[in-house]
Design a protein around this motif. Structure first.
Motif, mmCIF file in Angstrom:
data_model
loop_
_atom_site.group_PDB
_atom_site.id
_atom_site.type_symbol
_atom_site.label_atom_id
_atom_site.label_comp_id
_atom_site.label_asym_id
_atom_site.label_seq_id
_atom_site.Cartn_x
_atom_site.Cartn_y
_atom_site.Cartn_z
ATOM 1 N N ALA A 117 0.824 -1.209 0.000
ATOM 2 C CA ALA A 117 0.000 0.000 0.000
ATOM 3 C C ALA A 117 0.860 1.262 0.000
ATOM 4 O O ALA A 117 0.594 2.222 -0.737
ATOM 5 N N LYS A 118 1.909 1.283 0.835
ATOM 6 C CA LYS A 118 2.786 2.457 0.874
ATOM 7 C C LYS A 118 3.522 2.634 -0.449
ATOM 8 O O LYS A 118 3.695 3.758 -0.933
ATOM 9 N N ALA A 119 3.971 1.536 -1.047
ATOM 10 C CA ALA A 119 4.656 1.626 -2.330
ATOM 11 C C ALA A 119 3.735 2.190 -3.404
ATOM 12 O O ALA A 119 4.157 2.995 -4.249
ATOM 13 N N LEU A 120 2.453 1.792 -3.369
ATOM 14 C CA LEU A 120 1.494 2.320 -4.337
ATOM 15 C C LEU A 120 1.299 3.823 -4.149
ATOM 16 O O LEU A 120 1.205 4.575 -5.128
ATOM 17 N N ASP A 121 1.248 4.273 -2.886
ATOM 18 C CA ASP A 121 1.087 5.706 -2.622
ATOM 19 C C ASP A 121 2.271 6.508 -3.167
ATOM 20 O O ASP A 121 2.084 7.571 -3.776
ATOM 21 N N TYR A 122 3.480 6.027 -2.938
ATOM 22 C CA TYR A 122 4.661 6.746 -3.435
ATOM 23 C C TYR A 122 4.740 6.699 -4.957
ATOM 24 O O TYR A 122 5.145 7.682 -5.596
ATOM 25 N N LEU A 123 4.369 5.564 -5.542
ATOM 26 C CA LEU A 123 4.472 5.428 -6.988
ATOM 27 C C LEU A 123 3.447 6.295 -7.715
ATOM 28 O O LEU A 123 3.649 6.666 -8.872
ATOM 29 N N ASP A 124 2.374 6.640 -7.036
ATOM 30 C CA ASP A 124 1.309 7.432 -7.656
ATOM 31 C C ASP A 124 1.632 8.915 -7.722
ATOM 32 O O ASP A 124 0.846 9.707 -8.240
ATOM 33 N N LYS A 125 2.803 9.319 -7.178
ATOM 34 C CA LYS A 125 3.183 10.727 -7.215
ATOM 35 C C LYS A 125 3.689 11.101 -8.604
ATOM 36 O O LYS A 125 4.155 10.235 -9.359
ATOM 37 N N PRO A 126 3.657 12.370 -8.965
ATOM 38 C CA PRO A 126 4.051 12.767 -10.338
ATOM 39 C C PRO A 126 5.508 12.466 -10.657
ATOM 40 O O PRO A 126 5.818 11.955 -11.730
ATOM 41 N N ALA A 127 6.413 12.818 -9.743
ATOM 42 C CA ALA A 127 7.848 12.610 -9.999
ATOM 43 C C ALA A 127 8.362 11.537 -9.055
ATOM 44 O O ALA A 127 8.331 11.708 -7.827
ATOM 45 N N VAL A 128 8.820 10.447 -9.610
ATOM 46 C CA VAL A 128 9.267 9.301 -8.813
ATOM 47 C C VAL A 128 10.639 8.874 -9.321
ATOM 48 O O VAL A 128 10.854 8.758 -10.541
ATOM 49 N N HIS A 129 11.572 8.636 -8.401
ATOM 50 C CA HIS A 129 12.896 8.173 -8.790
ATOM 51 C C HIS A 129 12.830 6.725 -9.262
ATOM 52 O O HIS A 129 11.966 5.951 -8.844
ATOM 53 N N GLU A 130 13.757 6.352 -10.134
ATOM 54 C CA GLU A 130 13.718 5.013 -10.716
ATOM 55 C C GLU A 130 13.909 3.925 -9.661
ATOM 56 O O GLU A 130 13.353 2.832 -9.790
ATOM 57 N N THR A 131 14.692 4.186 -8.625
ATOM 58 C CA THR A 131 14.833 3.192 -7.559
ATOM 59 C C THR A 131 13.500 2.922 -6.885
ATOM 60 O O THR A 131 13.180 1.783 -6.531
ATOM 61 N N MET A 132 12.680 3.970 -6.703
ATOM 62 C CA MET A 132 11.339 3.791 -6.147
ATOM 63 C C MET A 132 10.476 2.985 -7.100
ATOM 64 O O MET A 132 9.668 2.149 -6.671
ATOM 65 N N VAL A 133 10.638 3.194 -8.404
ATOM 66 C CA VAL A 133 9.875 2.421 -9.378
ATOM 67 C C VAL A 133 10.240 0.947 -9.288
ATOM 68 O O VAL A 133 9.375 0.065 -9.349
ATOM 69 N N LYS A 134 11.531 0.652 -9.123
ATOM 70 C CA LYS A 134 11.957 -0.748 -8.994
ATOM 71 C C LYS A 134 11.323 -1.402 -7.769
ATOM 72 O O LYS A 134 10.745 -2.489 -7.859
ATOM 73 N N LEU A 135 11.455 -0.727 -6.611
ATOM 74 C CA LEU A 135 10.941 -1.314 -5.376
ATOM 75 C C LEU A 135 9.427 -1.450 -5.434
ATOM 76 O O LEU A 135 8.874 -2.506 -5.116
ATOM 77 N N ALA A 136 8.747 -0.374 -5.842
ATOM 78 C CA ALA A 136 7.286 -0.427 -5.892
ATOM 79 C C ALA A 136 6.816 -1.431 -6.925
ATOM 80 O O ALA A 136 5.843 -2.177 -6.697
#
Length: 998
Positions: free
Chosen positions: A415-434
């Protein structure tokens, strides 16, 4: 002569005249002879043997002036010849009561130099009693020299010098009380601070002192030092008093003093870290870090936590680093959340030089002292959001391990990963983890509003177009899992996912292409494939890679850094992975560490195949999927996981006695495969220590540091073989240094061609193995031995090459940091019963990761001036340069990917260049080069290289020197070794024509 030598010129004449002056009877000639000999000759010079007898006569003579001259020269030069001939005479002078103190002082220092050069030549039998006698010396100069000698003696053997301890305590007490100290040995009111420091250094070599009287006297002396030291305006006095004080602090910690004195030390250091003087503040933080090694003072140090956090924002980066290390070392369960929150807040303001270390230590602390796993996940997600470029893959690998091993954490993390991934600007490391977490556990969120499989797919696919190829491959795995986990499947979602797979099944990247093709096959098989894409099993216990990474990057100058201390701590509540008690009884579970005995950091390192969304884990308590055959599906591993570990294999059977040494070394790495079998997509990480579970491939599991000289022999001395190359391997290698394709090796039976492509930190090598013979080549092996600064991902090499056929072997190369070492290719094959082997240097040098850049004159000057000096900017006069016109040198630089900028330097005889070096550690580092040539002498030049990374500066400068210096090529093939050439009867067609040309 001495004046010419002082100007920097080499002296190659007049040595005999200088040596002859030592034998002169008058003082002026003898003085000049000794002084010039000390400056011009070293310990290995042949002329020194001519003066040994003369020097000995001066030492044993009665003229004290000549004795001083001789002792001074011997002490300056040293050497084995002097130590064997003169050591006994120097000892006699030191122990003599008839010599003046000035002579005995020089004798002590001379004996120290001889002892350091050749300990065996100095007779130390019975020296403990003699040292006790020497420590009664009243002359401070002699006593200081003797104490220097004692430091070296006790460093090698402490047991023989216990009788010196009471004498050292009395000397220290005499100095601190200022008793009978001549004025010439008082420095700014401090009695001989050098002798005080050396005396306390000697005492630190001995264990705790048991004698109560001596111990009491020593502690009273140390108390006097602690109370009598304060910060004053005079810089020289501060330096001397603080040298004594910090040595006293080290001795207090060594002796494990009473808690009251330790508290006093911490309070004194707390006062130092609050002053404005940066040097004193730095020393206070450094010594407070050392105090963390004492068990009883951690709580006292915590009282200064606010001041330490303030120092974290100091303008001086050295103080910031020391504050970070101290906070890292003093952190425990009671203050972990507060410290980690401070580090996260400071992360957005910290300069780039400290952010990577800051992020790594925040991740380790949140992991080690997390009493709440939800808080740990929150910290790592904030860390990635605030410092994504500085968060290594090891950190998000670690989160994956925790989430995988804790069922209660999976829903919250997804759930937390989905919240962070839904933001406009996301770093690629966050994309990998999420992407990974949502691919594994998105079905657990199905009952939440806005968390349908289609909604989650839309959020992930929104970031798909802007990520790198490696991340795309990971997201493709997430797509297929989201689709197969949603039962019944949404037709619209299925159509969109299949459309993506079809679009990329012709991708130029082999990994993405293979995944799309195989996932299309999986989707076509329908719900029966759901079990194949089930959630990953739990992870086994592994050593923490984060702690290893922190230790490798530690820049601490203290004797025990806080990072090493963190590894040794036993009272941490770090979360660990506990393996099942019985073999196969069930998967491991994630629990808090309940006792120090169980404390073992669950490694973040190296995601095993079970971490990949498409892996098929078998064994170790995991369910084996037997319904799928190799024809049904073949799923690759993630390309962006260079630190992959397989599930630990069963112990292999012993290799047969006839197996070769390399096969014996590689046999334990195979998983249920015969020796010599190479698993596909093998990944070798040369930065990690390969162990029994470090990889499954026989291709490149070994490490070897290549030669430091890039122009060394390209063909190494290998096993004896009758087949030799038909050309110069060195010439082929040198050509490939500046070209991206060509011949690497060729003999009468095989030719190895190479083609390469380089982009940033990554490159791809393709080896073309061609069989020139009319018979098959068997037992073909091509093993890469990477140096520590390179990481190779290799593909399998076929065991047999058919007649007149060619096979291709691709290798992916990643640069970790700057280095001149080279990777080695171990190549071998059998031609019938004839074994052939060769060790070849691969042309993967520092210039392959350079990219020429164009800079304006103003920009170049500004960046050049910003590089203050060593070690970021290095300058050297290079001699023995190959004479070449300036235009030829400029072409050489351009061929090495070092862009030459014209018109920037007003001197037409100079070359100004700029290039960017790419590596994982230094990212993109701009390097500036200036070459100043002399038109009248093309054999020498002045080279200046500068960059913001000291390692890159040094390695690039040495590499450029190697390309410029004129070195004769070594002989490649021994004429005594016969060469076996196939006869004409064995060859037909083009091979026969080639044989005729040879």
């Amino acid at each position: 002569m001495l004046y010419i030598y002082m100007l920097g010129y080499d002296m190659d004449f007049g040595h005999m005249e200088t040596v002859s002056l030592i034998s002169a009877p008058k003082y002026p000639e003898k003085q000049v002879g000794y002084i010039v000999t000390s400056c011009l000759l070293n310990e290995n010079h042949d002329f020194l043997k001519l003066v040994i007898n003369t020097v000995r006569n001066d030492i044993i003579g009665n003229n004290e002036t000549f004795q001083c001259l001789a002792l001074t020269m011997v002490g300056n030069i040293g050497g084995r010849d002097f130590s064997e001939s003169l050591a006994s005479d120097v000892q006699k002078i030191l122990l003599s009561n008839s010599c003046r103190p000035i002579v005995r002082k020089k004798a002590a220092l001379c004996l120290l130099r001889l002892y350091r050069k050749n300990p065996d030549a100095v007779n130390v039998d019975g020296w403990s009693e003699r040292m006790v006698h020497l420590l009664d010396e009243r002359d401070i100069g002699v006593l200081t020299a003797v104490m220097s000698l004692l430091v070296s003696l006790v460093a090698k053997s402490q047991d023989a010098y216990w009788s010196c301890v009471p004498k050292c305590v009395r000397i220290l007490e005499r100095l601190t009380r200022g008793q009978d100290i001549p004025q010439e040995y008082t420095y700014y009111g401090i009695p001989s601070p050098w002798l005080q420091v050396k005396t306390m250094r000697v005492l630190q070599y001995f264990p705790a002192i048991e004698d109560p009287n001596i111990r009491k006297s020593l502690f009273e002396t140390l108390q006097r030092i602690l109370l009598g030291t304060d910060v004053v305006k005079n810089v020289n006095k501060n330096n001397a008093s603080h040298a004594v004080l910090f040595e006293a602090l080290a001795l207090v910690m060594h002796l494990n003093a009473e808690k009251e004195m330790l508290s006093q030390c911490v309070a004194l250091l707390g006062k130092f870290i609050a002053v404005r003087e940066p040097n004193i503040r730095y020393l206070g933080l450094e010594n407070m870090t050392r105090m963390l090694l004492v068990v009883d003072v951690q709580d006292i140090i915590k009282k200064h936590q606010a001041q330490i956090i303030t120092s974290l924002k100091d303008p001086d980066i050295s103080i910031r680093r020391r504050s970070l290390d101290l906070l890292y070392g003093m952190c425990d369960v009671t203050n972990a959340k507060e410290i980690v929150e401070e580090l996260l807040q400071y992360l957005t303001k910290a300069d780039f030089g400290i952010r990577e270390e800051l992020a790594l230590k925040a991740a380790i602390l949140s992991e080690s002292f997390a009493t709440d796993l939800d808080w740990y996940v929150d910290v790592i997600l904030q860390l990635i959001e605030k410092a994504g470029d500085f968060v290594s893959d090891d950190i998000w690998y670690r989160v994956v391990q925790f989430v995988t091993n804790d069922e209660h954490l999976q829903v919250y993390a997804a759930a937390k990963a989905l919240d962070y991934l839904d933001k406009p600007a996301v770093h690629e490391t966050m994309v990998k983890l999420a992407g990974y977490l949502l691919g594994e556990y998105s079905h657990l969120l199905a009952r939440r509003p806005g968390c349908t499989p289609k909604d989650i797919f839309d959020v992930i696919y929104d970031k798909f177009a802007v990520v790198s190829i490696g991340t795309k491959a990971l997201l493709l795995s997430a797509f297929v899992k989201i689709l197969l986990h949603s039962q019944p499947q949404d037709p619209d979602l299925r159509e969109r996912v299949l459309e993506i797979f079809k679009r990329y099944e012709c991708s130029v990247d082999a990994e993405v292409q293979q995944r799309c093709i195989e996932y299309l096959t999986l989707c076509a098989k329908g719900p029966s494939m759901v079990d194949i894409m089930a959630e990953m099993p739990k992870f086994p216990v592994r050593q923490s890679a984060l702690l290893k990474k922190a230790g490798d990057a530690e820049r601490d100058v203290a004797e025990e850094s806080a990072t090493k201390l963190r590894v040794q701590q036993q009272n941490s509540t770090a979360l660990v992975v506990v393996e099942p008690q019985s073999n196969g009884a069930g998967p491991p579970i994630l629990t808090p560490s309940a006792a120090p005995v169980q404390k073992k950091q669950a490694s973040p390192s190296d995601l095993p195949p079970s971490a990949h969304p498409a892996a098929l884990p078998v064994g170790n308590g995991h369910t084996e999927v037997s319904a799928v055959t190799a024809e049904d599906v073949s799923v690759p591993s993630l390309p962006e996981d260079p630190v992959t570990e397989p599930t630990p294999p069963p112990e292999p059977a012993p290799a047969p006695s006839g197996a070769n040494l390399l096969a014996d070394l590689l046999a334990p790495l195979a998983i249920e495969a015969p020796p010599g079998y190479a698993a596909p997509d093998s990944i070798v990480d040369s930065s990690q220590d390969p162990g029994p579970s470090a990889g499954t491939s026989g291709l490149a599991p070994m490490q070897s540091s290549g030669p430091a000289d890039a122009l060394a022999l390209a063909l190494y001395d290998g096993p004896s073989t009758k087949v030799q190359p038909i050309g110069s391997v060195e010439d082929w290698f040198n050509a490939l240094v500046i070209k991206d394709s060509g011949i690497l090796y060729e003999d009468p039976f095989v030719q190895i061609g190479i083609k390469s492509d380089w982009r940033g930190i990554q490159g791809r090598l393709v080896l073309f193995l061609g069989n020139k013979h009319n018979a098959s080549l068997t037992n073909v092996r091509a093993v890469v031995l990477p140096p520590p600064h390179l990481r190779f991902k290799s593909s399998p090499v076929p065991d047999t090459i058919p007649p007149r056929a060619q096979v291709q072997c691709p290798f992916d190369v990643f640069c970790l940091r700057a280095s001149r070492e080279t990777a080695v290719l171990e190549f071998s094959y059998n031609n019938g019963n004839i074994p052939v082997s060769a060790q070849l240097k691969l042309p993967v040098l520092i210039n392959k990761f350079l990219q020429p850049v164009t800079v304006s004159a103003n920009d170049f000057v500004a960046r050049w001036r910003a590089l203050a000096g060593p070690p970021l900017k290095l300058q050297e006069v290079v001699r023995n340069v190959r004479p070449m016109p300036l235009i030829e040198m400029a072409n050489l630089f351009n061929s090495l990917h070092i862009g030459v900028a014209t018109g920037l330097d007003p001197n037409e005889n100079n070359i100004v260049s700029a290039t960017t070096f790419y590596s994982e550690s230094a990212q993109a580092t701009l390097c500036l080069i200036r070459v100043e040539t002399d038109p009248s002498d093309r054999t020498q030049l002045r080279l200046t290289v500068g960059s913001q990374d000291l390692t890159t500066t040094y390695e690039l400068m040495e590499y450029i020197k190697q390309q410029l210096i004129d070195t004769p090529p070594p002989t490649m093939v021994s004429p005594n070794v016969p060469t076996t050439i196939p006869t004409n009867s064995e060859l037909t067609g083009p091979a026969a024509l080639l044989n005729g040309l040879i």
